[in-house]
Design an enzyme around this catalytic site. Structure first.
Site, PDB file in Angstrom:
ATOM      1  N   LYS B 117       0.818  -1.214   0.000  1.00  0.00           N
ATOM      2  CA  LYS B 117       0.000   0.000   0.000  1.00  0.00           C
ATOM      3  C   LYS B 117       0.849   1.261   0.000  1.00  0.00           C
ATOM      4  CE  LYS B 117      -3.360  -2.788   0.004  1.00  0.00           C
ATOM      5  NZ  LYS B 117      -3.984  -3.109  -1.280  1.00  0.00           N
ATOM      6  N   GLY B 165      -9.690  -5.065   2.165  1.00  0.00           N
ATOM      7  CA  GLY B 165     -10.891  -5.590   2.799  1.00  0.00           C
ATOM      8  C   GLY B 165     -11.062  -5.167   4.251  1.00  0.00           C
ATOM      9  N   GLY B 166     -10.336  -4.145   4.669  1.00  0.00           N
ATOM     10  CA  GLY B 166     -10.556  -3.610   6.022  1.00  0.00           C
ATOM     11  C   GLY B 166      -9.817  -4.364   7.109  1.00  0.00           C
ATOM     12  N   GLU B 201      -2.175   6.928   8.283  1.00  0.00           N
ATOM     13  CA  GLU B 201      -2.776   8.009   7.512  1.00  0.00           C
ATOM     14  C   GLU B 201      -3.531   8.923   8.462  1.00  0.00           C
ATOM     15  OE1 GLU B 201      -4.037   5.856   3.290  1.00  0.00           O
ATOM     16  OE2 GLU B 201      -5.565   6.612   4.659  1.00  0.00           O
ATOM     17  N   HIS B 209     -16.752   6.260   1.770  1.00  0.00           N
ATOM     18  CA  HIS B 209     -15.889   5.331   1.049  1.00  0.00           C
ATOM     19  C   HIS B 209     -16.493   5.146  -0.339  1.00  0.00           C
ATOM     20  CE1 HIS B 209     -13.330   1.584   0.765  1.00  0.00           C
ATOM     21  NE2 HIS B 209     -14.133   1.508  -0.282  1.00  0.00           N
ATOM     22  N   ASN B 291      -7.307  -2.230  -5.053  1.00  0.00           N
ATOM     23  CA  ASN B 291      -7.502  -3.664  -4.821  1.00  0.00           C
ATOM     24  C   ASN B 291      -7.375  -4.391  -6.149  1.00  0.00           C
ATOM     25  OD1 ASN B 291      -8.005  -3.313  -2.056  1.00  0.00           O
ATOM     26  ND2 ASN B 291     -10.103  -2.703  -2.533  1.00  0.00           N
ATOM     27  N   ARG B 293      -8.129  -7.136  -7.559  1.00  0.00           N
ATOM     28  CA  ARG B 293      -8.944  -8.347  -7.639  1.00  0.00           C
ATOM     29  C   ARG B 293     -10.385  -7.926  -7.835  1.00  0.00           C
ATOM     30  NH1 ARG B 293     -11.498  -7.177  -2.857  1.00  0.00           N
ATOM     31  NH2 ARG B 293     -10.140  -6.342  -1.250  1.00  0.00           N
TER      32      ARG B 293
END
Lengths: 169, 498, 498, 169
Positions: B117, B165-166, B201, B209, B291, B293
């Site tokens: 990331k 995915g959190g 962050e 979101h 992401n 995927r």
């Protein structure tokens, strides 16, 4: 035919219920009101009820002697006893309430953290243990204040549903 | 190269989704299953199925060599990773390529670039895509984290460097929470991704979101399919998603889409991917991560664009060009997805594994049920709690909400607790209908959520008492003249469920 | 006037469809049921339900006074007739109006004008809509029929004057067949519509059945929603429908649409209606009749236009204007519907009433299941055989066919025989995929349809033998060391279905 | 463990089948080939079979001693007997084939037409009776040529499934 008398207990409240009829058509009296009920089992454990023409579908299952009813997206656990049996059971007065708390594992998993030690005082809502299951960490908390009597698990340990984790006096 | 036989390196509803997509393209499917999953729906639906080891994902669904070995043994020529598990694992993508298997996903280099990331944030910066201030590298120590957090200013957000995915995310409101949050985030990240690194962050207040779906082919074609709003989250787990976002108009969609495509191009991205943004109350957007995927919530994009994302993934992986450009992508109406999880929202959201004794899914007009379970299935305790995704479409957001309310009321799951009751309360909430969403929505709304409105208490008592009454009557001799013809009485017949 | 509570004067999947539409609009629903239908799905799904008499439709679902009486008693302010039964009965529509109930359908005069097929043909003639040559009046006698048939030239088609849905239709190839065909057509028409009159038309060779959906509001607004092709029929009963028709392009659609709207306007039509045409091999279309109700196959139009026809019916009945014009109606992709009937296509299509012991409907992306049944339901022998409609959408016709093949393979009904196996053979037929359709398609294809390809004979024998093997083992003492943990053996556990 | 031997009869053909194994994993031999089978009941009457890794779901029901298997959209009615029992049953040679035809009502309904009379000769495929059920007229035909011996119904009469309608000699 004389009505059959029951007592239904739900969420700590008990109320008398009377039933007559049969073959899918019943009169049910509760809360001072009598309902005309047309009821069928449409499949195993699934009942269609027309209560005074209002249509409901109830999933009815038996869980250790209590009747669990799912209806309209809500779940109710109801104990139904014949009236005479209920009278005998409760004649001695309500049993003394449970003392202390026993924290049991609500589902199988792995203990990732133990937040308390024996002798420690805990407030209601204090974190006791964290259990990891289904890829989530789930914090288990005290439901009332008390003192930790026993801690039966340690971090890293696998537990089954129902295992005693912490005893609070 | 045409794909003829594909191994699905996943389980649950997404494995079923991929199998369906393959079947419609005439591609044979190979399922894999752990010891806990022999009876899972994806095993029943695939053309072939192979065991891959114990229940623990690390020894089965995450076992790269085993999966590649089974793919070769089964004669598969392609692998679809689904989401989660190995979906964003560059080593797996590389291992597939090395074995001559088409990996239905981006090239390993793109996974690596975006999977890290902090590397992804550098790409965004280089491409002038706005970002929330934060560290461009994982924090090496608690002390470094403390210093950086202070520089950024609290509240800060901890995020897994290899995440998605959190998982491994934690909001830290003030310094005293930092140490415990770091521990928890690292533990979760390590368990989920095999890498415990986290970065920081600055936390945006009341953000939405909003993410952009992109498709990129191997010939330089890149398009975006608009946005999904996924602000309804609990502990960074999305619960309700929709497209379009009530906060995004055509102009903002175009600007976010351009930014997303720019990042995809810079990363050498190929296949379906999602660029996540935060959108603040003033309509400013900030790059979060990409992401690499298919997303859980991909169906809402499918319903409004009419584009089948799994089909596109398979076409792109087979080397086909997209065959259309940005101007050909059009949006119609509004779609909403609700996640039906085996969790008890009235008991601390505890997972609720167990046997589904009754299951009646919603259906009818514009209702889509993407499920991974069936009546009689036992939800194992080893994997995530997602049972099914309920998706609806409507000509506008209001109609879609009305339809979702109807569909949730139809959907019955008996035997395990689910999120359905809380989903009903979310989609009927005035703020939800008004589109007043933020990632704080659920925390704000949850305290008012009640387990039982007791709307049906009388009916429940009647049902319970009649069950007991009929049990008593069945114990008696049959009444004279009682008949058993159609439409007659049937309570208490054999098979009353225990 | 806003509709608050609506009585659905129907049963089966269409009653369920209407209930769903009402629920999404916040309209309370009242079901009615005959003695054979107490456990029918529409009764379970409605807010309220009332008995209306014996199983025979004539004494329950066709009993005008009973239905109006129940509507008033239940406090309903509107009635939806569905299709079939009283849907095209002007007396019923009038009785509703007289009782102050909003009838969700056209005005009685429009029903009367179009319900009398010969009167409808006069309207079409007066409005310069092309027609197949035939009688403008019912034939009074066998002798008159013989004379008229000779004038028209064989083959001729017999049709019920008050008909619809293919009931009372007979193709007569030559004069010797005429007497018996008249008897059968009159008997069927009398039983279905309470009026045995029939009229004659010249039969068109290898025609397609293409119909146009129209919507008309009470304020003069009329639009068409394009066509449905319903050429796959057996004995005039549609089995597979689709939209768009592979034989209709934008120009033909516009011309047929204009003709359909012209007829609707001339008839003073209000609400949803369908104008049926024959389309010949040269692309010429001929007016057949107008159905003054919702059609069974309405979902394919819904899927391509995004317009909810039941919602529109309710809005129009409440007096709302359409709110859009012809230019606002757009089409996207292709939709196909298959009718899953309780009939045994391998035993002369005999109806197959009985208990559905197993039911697993297809689901997932772009699959819609409009069903009137559930697992455990006993299909009564009193009504039509339609169990469920399976509808799919795809970006083009080929993708929709691929999806339908996938969905049919997923759809399992155990306990009663269904049309599923023959539907699978239809949608995989080369002529179907090529769009080479006509009303003769099914008669041409059916002789080649096989009951059992025996593709799964080995598996079936293995399953049967293992069931017996385990039954034998269960009778023996349990083996030492046998465990019963997750994933272990479970054959022969209690409940092996009888 | 020695294999258990069965005979499966399907569509008039009988074939030997041998089974060993248990606990969900079996070896099944038929047609000269041995299959590794992993089989589970996933719900009442629904079996998941992995036959040499190929996945099938079979609905297995019992119908008057025959096993009815729905698999892949096809339906098979299979009689399974232990090998010794089958040998004993069939030792006397195949029974003589049935003579004549008895037309029974395949479902309940109303007779709308009787097309034949006693003494009449019929060809295979001749219409005998029309029965109305579920809003359809269904023509029942002769399966072989013969002579009508008895007609037991008349037009307008209601019949139940299994009622004898016509006997042909």
């Amino acid at each position: 035919m004389a009505p059959v008398k029951y007592v239904a207990t739900l969420g700590g409240r008990s109320e008398p219920v009377e039933v007559t009829g049969g073959d899918g058509r019943y009169q049910v009296t509760l809360g001072g009101r009598t309902w005309e009920v047309d009821a069928r089992l449409t499949a195993q454990g699934i009942a269609s009820l027309l209560v005074g023409s209002v249509s409901h579908v109830a999933d009815v299952t038996d869980d250790a002697g209590r009747c669990v009813v799912d209806v309209g997206g809500e779940t109710y656990a109801i104990q139904v006893e014949e009236h005479t049996r209920w009278t005998i059971r409760t004649r001695g007065g309500a049993a003394a309430g449970p003392r202390g708390q026993t924290l049991v594992a609500p589902l199988p998993g792995r203990i990732t953290r133990v937040a308390v030690a024996p002798g420690e005082a805990v407030a209601a809502g204090s974190a006791l243990v964290v259990i990891e299951a289904m890829k989530m960490e789930n914090e288990l908390r005290a439901s009332a204040p008390g003192t930790v009597m026993e801690v039966r698990v340690q971090a890293g340990q696998a537990v089954n549903a129902g295992d005693v984790l912490v005893v609070i006096g | 190269m045409k794909i003829r036989k594909l191994l699905v390196a996943n389980r649950g509803e997404i494995a079923v989704r991929v199998i369906r997509g393959c079947r419609e393209l005439g591609i044979a499917t190979v399922a894999v299953y752990s010891e806990a999953d022999r009876e899972a729906l994806h095993v029943l639906m695939a053309d072939e199925a192979y065991p891959i080891g114990p229940a623990q994902a690390a020894e089965s669904y995450l076992a790269v060599d085993t999966l590649v070995g089974v793919a070769l043994r089964a004669g598969a020529d392609a692998v679809h990773p689904g989401y989660g598990f190995l979906a964003e694992n560059a080593t797996f993508a590389q291992a597939c390529a090395d074995a001559g298997l088409t990996f239905v996903g981006p090239p390993p280099a793109a996974i690596r670039a975006m999977g890290d990331k902090t590397a992804a944030r550098r790409i965004a910066r280089d491409n002038r895509v706005p970002m929330v201030p934060g560290t461009l590298e994982p924090v090496a120590s608690d002390d470094e984290a403390r210093v950086r957090a202070q520089e950024l200013g609290y509240p800060v957000m901890l995020k897994a460097a290899m995440g998605g995915g959190g998982k491994g995310m934690r909001l830290v409101r003030a310094e005293p929470e930092l140490t415990e949050a770091l521990r928890a985030a690292r533990a979760e990240a390590g368990a989920a991704f095999g890498d415990a690194s986290v970065y920081l962050e600055r936390a945006v207040a009341e953000p939405r979101h909003v993410e952009i779906q992109v498709l990129a082919d191997a010939h330089g074609g890149v398009v975006h399919l608009g946005e999904r709003e996924c602000s309804i989250q609990r502990r960074h787990q999305k619960l309700v998603e929709e497209s379009p976002s009530p906060a995004v108009d055509a102009s903002l969609r175009a600007r976010m889409g351009v930014a997303a495509c720019r990042i995809a191009r810079a990363a050498g991205y190929v296949n379906a991917g999602t660029v996540e943004f935060l959108l603040d109350a003033e309509g400013r957007f900030y790059f979060l991560e990409m992401n690499t995927r298919l997303q859980v919530e991909h169906p809402v994009t499918e319903m409004v664009t009419g584009i089948d994302l799994v089909r596109e993934q398979l076409r792109i992986a087979a080397g086909e060009p997209l065959g259309y450009g940005q101007a050909d992508v059009t949006w119609r109406g509004a779609a909403i997805e609700c996640r039906i999880n085996a969790e008890d929202p009235f008991a601390g959201w505890l997972p609720s594994p167990g046997t589904i004794t009754g299951l009646r899914a919603a259906s009818g007009p514009w209702v889509r049920d993407d499920s991974g379970v069936y009546e009689g299935y036992t939800v194992p305790r080893w994997y995530d709690t997602l049972l099914a995704k309920l998706i609806v479409w409507g000509p506008d957001r209001g109609a879609a909400i009305d339809r979702m309310v109807r569909a949730l009321a139809e959907y019955r799951v008996v035997g395990v607790r689910t999120t359905i009751p809380v989903l009903e309360q979310i989609v009927t909430h005035p703020d939800f209908r008004a589109g007043r969403l933020s990632t704080g929505f659920l925390d704000r709304v949850l305290p008012a959520v009640r387990a039982n409105e007791a709307r049906h208490e009388t009916v429940a008592v009647i049902a319970a008492v009649l069950a007991e009454y009929e049990r008593g009557r069945q114990a008696m001799p049959a009444p004279a003249g009682g008949d058993d013809t159609a439409g007659a009485w049937r309570w208490g017949r054999p098979g009353w469920r225990r």
